[in-house]
Scaffold this motif. Structure first.
Motif, PDB file in Angstrom:
ATOM      1  N   CYS A  30     -12.690  28.215  49.365  1.00 35.96           N
ATOM      2  CA  CYS A  30     -13.014  27.932  50.772  1.00 35.96           C
ATOM      3  C   CYS A  30     -14.265  28.704  51.169  1.00 35.96           C
ATOM      4  O   CYS A  30     -14.331  29.916  51.000  1.00 35.96           O
ATOM      5  N   LYS A  31     -15.259  28.003  51.704  1.00 37.13           N
ATOM      6  CA  LYS A  31     -16.537  28.656  52.009  1.00 37.13           C
ATOM      7  C   LYS A  31     -16.452  29.548  53.239  1.00 37.13           C
ATOM      8  O   LYS A  31     -17.297  30.417  53.437  1.00 37.13           O
ATOM      9  N   SER A  32     -15.463  29.338  54.073  1.00 40.09           N
ATOM     10  CA  SER A  32     -15.362  30.203  55.253  1.00 40.09           C
ATOM     11  C   SER A  32     -14.151  31.128  55.160  1.00 40.09           C
ATOM     12  O   SER A  32     -13.590  31.531  56.174  1.00 40.09           O
ATOM     13  N   GLN A  33     -13.773  31.451  53.942  1.00 43.41           N
ATOM     14  CA  GLN A  33     -12.627  32.353  53.741  1.00 43.41           C
ATOM     15  C   GLN A  33     -12.893  33.728  54.325  1.00 43.41           C
ATOM     16  O   GLN A  33     -14.034  34.175  54.411  1.00 43.41           O
ATOM     17  N   ARG A  34     -11.805  34.383  54.720  1.00 45.11           N
ATOM     18  CA  ARG A  34     -11.885  35.760  55.202  1.00 45.11           C
ATOM     19  C   ARG A  34     -11.032  36.622  54.282  1.00 45.11           C
ATOM     20  O   ARG A  34      -9.979  36.183  53.809  1.00 45.11           O
ATOM     21  N   PHE A  63      -4.948  37.723  49.160  1.00 48.31           N
ATOM     22  CA  PHE A  63      -6.131  38.424  49.681  1.00 48.31           C
ATOM     23  C   PHE A  63      -7.159  37.463  50.261  1.00 48.31           C
ATOM     24  O   PHE A  63      -7.915  37.822  51.148  1.00 48.31           O
ATOM     25  N   ILE A  64      -7.142  36.208  49.808  1.00 50.15           N
ATOM     26  CA  ILE A  64      -8.058  35.213  50.364  1.00 50.15           C
ATOM     27  C   ILE A  64      -7.357  34.475  51.508  1.00 50.15           C
ATOM     28  O   ILE A  64      -6.323  33.845  51.298  1.00 50.15           O
ATOM     29  N   LEU A  65      -7.911  34.607  52.703  1.00 51.09           N
ATOM     30  CA  LEU A  65      -7.361  33.887  53.854  1.00 51.09           C
ATOM     31  C   LEU A  65      -8.265  32.678  54.098  1.00 51.09           C
ATOM     32  O   LEU A  65      -9.350  32.790  54.681  1.00 51.09           O
ATOM     33  N   ALA A  66      -7.821  31.540  53.596  1.00 51.02           N
ATOM     34  CA  ALA A  66      -8.630  30.328  53.638  1.00 51.02           C
ATOM     35  C   ALA A  66      -8.462  29.621  54.977  1.00 51.02           C
ATOM     36  O   ALA A  66      -7.468  29.820  55.683  1.00 51.02           O
ATOM     37  N   CYS A  67      -9.449  28.774  55.312  1.00 51.07           N
ATOM     38  CA  CYS A  67      -9.458  28.153  56.647  1.00 51.07           C
ATOM     39  C   CYS A  67      -8.376  27.090  56.795  1.00 51.07           C
ATOM     40  O   CYS A  67      -7.865  26.867  57.880  1.00 51.07           O
ATOM     41  N   GLY A  68      -8.052  26.413  55.693  1.00 49.75           N
ATOM     42  CA  GLY A  68      -7.027  25.375  55.765  1.00 49.75           C
ATOM     43  C   GLY A  68      -7.542  24.022  56.226  1.00 49.75           C
ATOM     44  O   GLY A  68      -6.805  23.035  56.203  1.00 49.75           O
ATOM     45  N   GLN A  69      -8.802  23.960  56.658  1.00 50.18           N
ATOM     46  CA  GLN A  69      -9.333  22.730  57.267  1.00 50.18           C
ATOM     47  C   GLN A  69     -10.389  22.022  56.414  1.00 50.18           C
ATOM     48  O   GLN A  69     -10.533  20.812  56.492  1.00 50.18           O
ATOM     49  N   CYS A  70     -11.133  22.778  55.626  1.00 51.27           N
ATOM     50  CA  CYS A  70     -12.310  22.217  54.959  1.00 51.27           C
ATOM     51  C   CYS A  70     -11.872  21.332  53.784  1.00 51.27           C
ATOM     52  O   CYS A  70     -10.720  21.360  53.374  1.00 51.27           O
ATOM     53  N   PRO A  71     -12.787  20.542  53.230  1.00 47.49           N
ATOM     54  CA  PRO A  71     -12.410  19.664  52.113  1.00 47.49           C
ATOM     55  C   PRO A  71     -11.805  20.417  50.923  1.00 47.49           C
ATOM     56  O   PRO A  71     -10.863  19.917  50.300  1.00 47.49           O
TER      57      PRO A  71
END
Ligand SMILES: [Zn+2]
Ligand SMILES: [Zn+2]
Length: 345
Positions: free
Chosen positions: A103-107, A85-93
């Motif tokens: 992930c702070k920018s998760q969708r 259910f959490i689609l994480a950005c994959g890029q952030c630290p």
């Protein structure tokens, strides 16, 4: 496409025809094969979740078949996939460190963007998806995006549950039932708590050594007695103060409480027995979802037959049956979860 839309809080979802979703460059569009109906959806439906507004399409625990893939996605049409259910950005630290659930920018589809109570869903960031193994049915796989994965991460990624330890599970809905089944597979001894006698007997049939009705006496004291001093790990799987405190109180010294239930109420604050945490020197974990890279550890257990998650599924319903299921979360529920598997009705 057909979709179920929340037009007003606590009203039946409206089944309507809406435009098909567009595919994002790093994402896919899925034909939804199945979507679980979760207590988290209920939080949105009653108006407690800040990101769920009228006009929303709920649904965050789904699997599907790829019908379109963006140029940056590694999937192709025809692939069957499970979505966390959490689609994480994959890029952030945090993502780079493997902690994609923070992930702070998760969708999160269903919470601020269209979910899977629909024939199709656009899933951005398709690197989060896992291939759906042939051996796992779509209806069962739907739970692998939320409740099963959340329970798995709570037990293994957070509380580090060990074979031979006592696990207490407070609330045997979808997550609690998953925690019981997975806890048994890990070699733990499990006690469960609920207020529905049918759920207690269901849990006993699935290997719980004791099952307590929370309406009858001091449940924490009874767990301490049954486990010879208290549980090593306790899972709160409902999100209310009574179960959170029973979980804290049933632990032995140095025990680990895991807050899995999404706290209810608009402020989601509650009074907890802090002195027990202090005196028993407890660890208190919060947990939410599972980093997508941990899927193989769980899928392997299921496909090898080490663990049978099928008792989790109680019934399948058509899309038009979702509203009644959401309403049912207002009261005690029978064992098992409901999954939408027909989006044409
Ligand atoms: Zn869920
Ligand atoms: Zn990230």
């Amino acid at each position: 496409m057909r979709a179920a839309i929340l037009t007003a809080y606590r009203e039946d979802l409206q089944i309507d025809t809406v435009p098909d979703p567009a595919c994002e460059a790093d994402g896919v569009v899925l034909r939804v094969l199945a979507c679980g109906i979760c207590r988290s959806d209920w939080h949105g439906w009653v108006g407690e979740h800040p990101k769920v507004k009228p006009g929303a399409i709920p649904g965050h625990e789904y699997c599907g078949e790829v019908v379109e893939a963006g140029p940056l996605a590694r999937w192709k049409p025809g692939d069957r996939v499970i979505a966390p259910f959490i689609l994480a950005c994959g890029q952030c630290p945090d993502c780079q460190a493997g902690q994609s659930t923070i992930c702070k920018s998760q969708r999160v589809p269903g919470f601020g963007e269209p979910g899977a109570y629909a024939q199709y869903i656009s899933v951005p960031r398709a690197h989060n998806l896992a291939r759906l193994p042939e051996a796992i049915s779509p209806v069962l796989a739907a739970g692998l995006g939320c409740r099963v994965t959340t329970a798995w991460h709570a037990l293994t990624g957070r509380a580090d549950l060990r074979a031979g330890e006592w696990l207490a599970v407070h609330g045997t809905g979808g997550i609690g039932l998953s925690a019981l089944i997975l806890g048994r597979a890990l070699g733990a001894r499990v006690v469960v708590v609920d207020v529905v006698p049918e759920k207690l007997s269901h849990a006993l049939s699935l290997g719980a050594e004791a099952a307590f009705d929370a309406r009858e006496g001091d449940v924490a004291a009874r767990i301490v007695e049954a486990t010879g001093g208290g549980a090593h790990v306790s899972i709160e799987a409902l999100g209310i103060a009574a179960t959170a405190n029973a979980s804290i109180d049933c632990l032995r010294p140095l025990g680990r409480h895991v807050q899995v239930g999404l706290p209810t109420g608009h402020t989601a604050r509650m009074e907890v027995h802090m002195n027990a945490i202090y005196m028993k020197q407890l660890a208190v974990y919060g947990t939410r979802g599972m980093p997508a890279w941990r899927y193989p550890s769980l899928l392997d257990l299921i496909t090898r037959g080490v663990v049978d998650m099928s008792p989790l599924i109680a019934r399948t319903v058509p899309l038009s049956g979702a509203s009644a299921e959401l309403r049912a979360f207002d009261g005690p529920m029978p064992p098992g979860v409901a999954v939408i598997d027909d989006f044409t009705r």
